[in-house]
Design a protein around this motif. Structure first.
Motif, PDB file in Angstrom:
ATOM      1  N   UNK A  39       3.946   0.708  -1.642  1.00  0.00           N
ATOM      2  CA  UNK A  39       3.088   0.060  -0.502  1.00  0.00           C
ATOM      3  C   UNK A  39       4.107  -0.575   0.451  1.00  0.00           C
ATOM      4  N   UNK A  40       3.672  -0.700   1.658  1.00  0.00           N
ATOM      5  CA  UNK A  40       4.877  -1.650   2.478  1.00  0.00           C
ATOM      6  C   UNK A  40       4.376  -3.157   2.699  1.00  0.00           C
ATOM      7  N   UNK A  48      -4.411  -4.998   7.676  1.00  0.00           N
ATOM      8  CA  UNK A  48      -4.028  -3.593   7.095  1.00  0.00           C
ATOM      9  C   UNK A  48      -3.138  -3.319   6.702  1.00  0.00           C
ATOM     10  N   UNK A  49      -2.864  -2.732   5.807  1.00  0.00           N
ATOM     11  CA  UNK A  49      -1.690  -2.132   5.197  1.00  0.00           C
ATOM     12  C   UNK A  49      -1.891  -0.590   4.732  1.00  0.00           C
ATOM     13  N   UNK A 115      -5.535   0.420   3.640  1.00  0.00           N
ATOM     14  CA  UNK A 115      -6.062  -0.543   2.947  1.00  0.00           C
ATOM     15  C   UNK A 115      -6.596  -1.724   4.041  1.00  0.00           C
ATOM     16  N   UNK A 116      -7.869  -1.772   4.362  1.00  0.00           N
ATOM     17  CA  UNK A 116      -8.220  -2.574   5.382  1.00  0.00           C
ATOM     18  C   UNK A 116      -9.046  -3.861   4.964  1.00  0.00           C
ATOM     19  N   UNK A 173       0.120   0.285  12.254  1.00  0.00           N
ATOM     20  CA  UNK A 173      -0.535  -0.542  11.117  1.00  0.00           C
ATOM     21  C   UNK A 173      -0.393  -2.020  11.130  1.00  0.00           C
ATOM     22  N   UNK A 174       0.358  -2.470  12.241  1.00  0.00           N
ATOM     23  CA  UNK A 174       0.633  -3.750  12.496  1.00  0.00           C
ATOM     24  C   UNK A 174      -0.604  -4.780  13.082  1.00  0.00           C
ATOM     25  N   UNK A 175      -1.260  -3.799  13.971  1.00  0.00           N
ATOM     26  CA  UNK A 175      -2.430  -4.241  14.733  1.00  0.00           C
ATOM     27  C   UNK A 175      -3.475  -3.393  14.422  1.00  0.00           C
ATOM     28  N   UNK A 176      -4.758  -3.867  14.485  1.00  0.00           N
ATOM     29  CA  UNK A 176      -5.775  -2.863  14.042  1.00  0.00           C
ATOM     30  C   UNK A 176      -5.923  -1.750  15.614  1.00  0.00           C
TER      31      UNK A 176
END
Ligand SMILES: [Cu+2]
Length: 182
Positions: A39-40, A48-49, A115-116, A173-176
């Motif tokens: 994963x990051x 989130x990821x 992943x939320x 992924x950084x912002x919804x």
């Protein structure tokens, strides 16, 4: 005599350790195996990821990834990326079919485990526990390594030399994203 015994025990332990190490990053059940889950890392406050991995099936087994869960996330979905004109967007999908004797790689800009509602940031170097749910094989627990933000593959591997300039981790992924229905 005692010393020789100790050496023999040490040699056996080393062999065991090596053996375990070689298989450490592969998790399997009923003909399905999951290799190199990663994963990051996420920035502080990120909700989130994404996690990535390779699903492999043996020659007699076809299966379908139908879900996933993790204690660090309020909700986990399976996502893919689609092109809409020039823009790449994430979409939730119901599952990923893997034919018998095949390999399907989830990777940045492709399919991923989303992943939320993260309860804590994913920290580089951590092991992230994720349970993958397959239609036939059932649940497979994996430990995903958390790689640096923007990493393009597990353990510094890059699967996408052509995408160097695009930082999808920030882009979507950084912002919804608007595509996400929470
Ligand atoms: Cu996603």
């Amino acid at each position: 005599m005692k010393r020789r015994y100790t050496l023999a025990v040490l040699a056996t332990l080393c062999a065991l350790a090596l053996n375990v190490d070689a298989r450490a990053h592969e998790f399997s059940a009923k003909g399905v195996s999951v290799a190199h889950p990663w994963a990051r890392a996420t920035p502080k406050g990120a909700k989130v990821g994404a996690a990535y991995l390779e699903i492999k099936t043996d020659e007699k087994t076809a299966d379908r990834l139908i879900g996933a869960k993790s204690s660090v996330a309020g909700k986990v979905e399976i996502h893919t990326h689609i092109h809409e004109g020039d823009v790449m967007k994430m979409r939730r999908i119901d599952g990923i079919d893997v034919k018998a004797g095949a390999s399907h790689v989830l990777k940045p800009s492709g399919d991923h485990v989303m992943l939320m509602d993260l309860k804590q940031p994913l920290k580089e170097g951590d092991l992230l526990k994720i349970t993958l749910i397959f239609e036939k094989a059932g649940e497979i627990d994996v430990d995903a390594t958390v790689e640096p933000m923007g990493a393009k593959g597990p353990h510094g591997m890059s699967h996408q030399p052509g995408h160097e300039g695009m930082d999808h981790s920030k882009m979507d992924h950084g912002k919804p994203a608007s595509e996400h229905k929470h």
